[in-house]
Design a protein around this motif. Structure first.
Motif, mmCIF file in Angstrom:
data_model
loop_
_atom_site.group_PDB
_atom_site.id
_atom_site.type_symbol
_atom_site.label_atom_id
_atom_site.label_comp_id
_atom_site.label_asym_id
_atom_site.label_seq_id
_atom_site.Cartn_x
_atom_site.Cartn_y
_atom_site.Cartn_z
ATOM 1 N N UNK A 165 0.885 -1.174 0.000
ATOM 2 C CA UNK A 165 0.000 0.000 0.000
ATOM 3 C C UNK A 165 0.917 1.217 0.000
ATOM 4 N N UNK A 166 0.838 2.007 -1.067
ATOM 5 C CA UNK A 166 1.830 3.073 -1.235
ATOM 6 C C UNK A 166 1.182 4.433 -1.433
ATOM 7 N N UNK A 167 1.860 5.443 -0.931
ATOM 8 C CA UNK A 167 1.496 6.825 -1.194
ATOM 9 C C UNK A 167 2.015 7.187 -2.592
ATOM 10 N N UNK A 168 1.520 8.278 -3.173
ATOM 11 C CA UNK A 168 2.021 8.691 -4.490
ATOM 12 C C UNK A 168 3.088 9.765 -4.370
ATOM 13 N N UNK A 208 -3.415 11.425 -1.273
ATOM 14 C CA UNK A 208 -4.202 12.646 -1.099
ATOM 15 C C UNK A 208 -4.305 13.394 -2.422
ATOM 16 N N UNK A 209 -3.556 12.928 -3.438
ATOM 17 C CA UNK A 209 -3.573 13.584 -4.753
ATOM 18 C C UNK A 209 -4.787 13.076 -5.539
ATOM 19 N N UNK A 210 -5.811 13.931 -5.618
ATOM 20 C CA UNK A 210 -7.006 13.492 -6.351
ATOM 21 C C UNK A 210 -6.909 14.039 -7.767
ATOM 22 N N UNK A 211 -6.373 13.258 -8.645
ATOM 23 C CA UNK A 211 -6.131 13.694 -10.013
ATOM 24 C C UNK A 211 -6.412 12.516 -10.931
ATOM 25 N N UNK A 216 -5.913 -1.249 -6.814
ATOM 26 C CA UNK A 216 -6.875 -0.328 -6.206
ATOM 27 C C UNK A 216 -6.255 1.057 -6.066
ATOM 28 N N UNK A 217 -7.038 2.081 -6.384
ATOM 29 C CA UNK A 217 -6.579 3.461 -6.195
ATOM 30 C C UNK A 217 -7.513 4.084 -5.172
ATOM 31 N N UNK A 218 -6.971 4.529 -4.061
ATOM 32 C CA UNK A 218 -7.814 4.949 -2.960
ATOM 33 C C UNK A 218 -7.372 6.324 -2.460
ATOM 34 N N UNK A 219 -8.370 7.209 -2.331
ATOM 35 C CA UNK A 219 -8.054 8.500 -1.729
ATOM 36 C C UNK A 219 -7.900 8.292 -0.223
ATOM 37 N N UNK A 220 -6.924 8.981 0.359
ATOM 38 C CA UNK A 220 -6.656 8.760 1.788
ATOM 39 C C UNK A 220 -7.936 8.964 2.598
ATOM 40 N N UNK A 221 -8.337 7.948 3.387
ATOM 41 C CA UNK A 221 -9.597 8.074 4.125
ATOM 42 C C UNK A 221 -9.531 9.167 5.192
ATOM 43 N N UNK A 222 -10.655 9.880 5.308
ATOM 44 C CA UNK A 222 -10.682 10.973 6.278
ATOM 45 C C UNK A 222 -11.712 10.726 7.375
ATOM 46 N N UNK A 223 -12.814 10.086 7.037
ATOM 47 C CA UNK A 223 -13.854 9.861 8.044
ATOM 48 C C UNK A 223 -13.831 8.399 8.486
ATOM 49 N N UNK A 224 -14.547 8.121 9.565
ATOM 50 C CA UNK A 224 -14.567 6.741 10.072
ATOM 51 C C UNK A 224 -15.237 5.796 9.062
#
Lengths: 100, 358
Positions: B55-58, B86-89, B103-111
């Protein structure tokens, strides 16, 4: 007996490793010390210079550091970076904390 | 007994790594979580032991997520890869999917997002157990062949797996031929079926292709299933042993790097003409020079003070801690996570030094 002394080897003077601390500025000058007077200030300058050079070279190697602990067989030297200078603690090995 | 899945988390922010580790350790499959804060460290870890998922950051300094991805996809084709950023592009998303991520996943913010993220990761880990092909991961190759044959399709299945390639020709619902780089006919068909993961394409049928395989597809699949059952037990243990040996012998420093808290390991010969060896370190040259200079300086100081032998050096760093120990004419420089306390650093370096000497 005076004749025999001509053949005896000179024994090196054994320096006692001190306990205490001292601080140096960014240029390696000693600012304050709690070390005994018997411990030569030349040694303090040498320790200070070595420590400051290690901190500087570490920054250049992209390894910024705030503290370094050097363990010799007879003494532990701890140096903390202090606004370009350093505070350095010397603790001879086997020295127990003094309990009053 | 099934072994736990191993997940490698890659992010340059230590706080996020700690957070994701907490979230993922609570998954029902209880995976083993490892962390890396740089691409080089992540690749070194992947080389040292087998992982199920990365699982990697960009966005990361020095080596960004896409660079890591291109290396990892080529070297470890069986690895499941999840990008969490966190890069939504949309451009990044497309590029990442084109490079074969799962899988491409935006960093989760809510529970709620964290719960969804956990469910997705658990599901992907489950698919790993079942095998599957990129793009149709819930289907095995056997399923795909059955679908093609039952539909009376004519097609060529092109299967690619870690530098290997195989084709299976299906004409009007019959398997007529198969080929890999070295095998042909039924042998090649069995070989291709044994590939549990990879990627595949369905190309248009080739009606003029010669019919080499005369056995029905049911017969071929049944034969394959029987062979699998017979080999399952002995093959699994042999593969595990071979895999472990391969990973352990890949780098002499890899064994030292397995100690908890270690980020990199490097051996530096005192002779400047000799090349240092490193594992998990990006800027080897400057660090090797610093190690040599520091040890030389401290040895000279030790002689002046008559302080005895230089045993070891520990440095508390802002980004990572460093430890140096010596053996003969070689220095061992070890990088540690900055989360280690001074006492842990001392003990860990001492243990690594003993391990290295032995």
């Amino acid at each position: 007996m005076g004749f025999l002394s001509r053949f005896s080897k000179p024994t090196p003077k054994l320096e006692r490793l001190p306990s205490g601390s001292f601080s140096v500025d960014a240029l390696g000058r000693v600012l304050a010390s709690t070390l005994p007077h018997a411990f030569s200030s030349v040694y303090m300058v040498e320790i200070g210079s070595a420590v400051l050079a290690i901190f500087k070279e570490a920054r250049e190697a992209a390894l910024p550091m705030s503290e370094i602990v050097v363990r010799y067989g007879g003494i532990k030297i701890t140096a903390r970076e202090l606004r370009g200078g350093a505070i350095i603690f010397l603790k001879p090995k086997g020295l127990k904390p003094y309990n009053a | 007994m099934p072994t736990a899945h191993k997940i490698l988390l890659l992010d340059d922010e230590q706080d996020l790594l700690d957070l994701y580790r907490d979230v993922l350790t609570q998954l029902p499959s209880r995976p083993e979580i490892h962390t890396a804060n740089s691409g080089a460290r992540a690749i070194a870890l992947l080389e040292s032991e087998p992982f199920t998922m990365l699982i990697s950051d960009l966005r990361m300094p020095k080596m960004d997520g896409l660079q890591v991805l291109s290396i990892v996809r080529r070297k470890f084709p069986q690895l499941r890869i999840v990008i969490m950023t966190g890069v939504v592009d949309e451009q990044y998303r497309s590029r990442a999917y084109a490079m074969g991520i799962d899988l491409f996943w935006e960093k989760p913010r809510t529970s709620e997002e964290i719960t969804l993220f956990r469910d997705c990761i658990e599901s992907l880990l489950g698919q790993q157990e079942d095998g599957g092909f990129r793009g149709v991961q819930s289907k095995s190759l056997v399923d795909i062949i059955q679908l093609e044959c039952l539909s009376h399709n004519s097609s060529v299945l092109k299967i690619t797996k870690a530098g290997e390639q195989g084709n299976i020709w299906v004409t009007e619902g019959k398997v007529i031929d198969a080929a890999t780089l070295t095998l042909g006919g039924e042998e090649a068909f069995k070989e291709i079926l044994s590939w549990k993961t990879g990627s595949f394409e369905i190309l248009p049928g080739e009606p003029d292709h010669p019919c080499v395989i005369t056995t029905s597809y049911q017969g071929l699949l049944l034969d394959f299933a029987q062979t699998c059952d017979e080999n399952k037990g002995s093959e699994a243990s042999a593969q595990t042993a071979a895999c472990d040996t391969k990973f352990l012998t890949r780098s002499p420093l890899a064994a030292l790097s397995k100690v908890d808290g270690v980020e990199f390991v490097m051996t530096v010969p005192a002779d400047e003409k000799s090349e240092p060896l490193s594992w998990g370190l990006e800027n080897m040259g400057p660090v090797a020079t610093w190690t040599r200079q520091t040890q030389k300086r401290l040895r000279e100081l030790g002689e002046r003070l008559q302080a005895g032998d230089l045993k070891q050096v520990e440095a508390i760093g802002l980004e990572r801690h460093i430890g140096i120990a010596s053996r003969g004419d070689t220095e061992l420089c070890v990088g540690f996570k900055r989360t280690l306390s001074a006492d842990e650093l001392y003990e860990t370096l001492k243990n690594i030094s003993i391990k290295w000497a032995s």
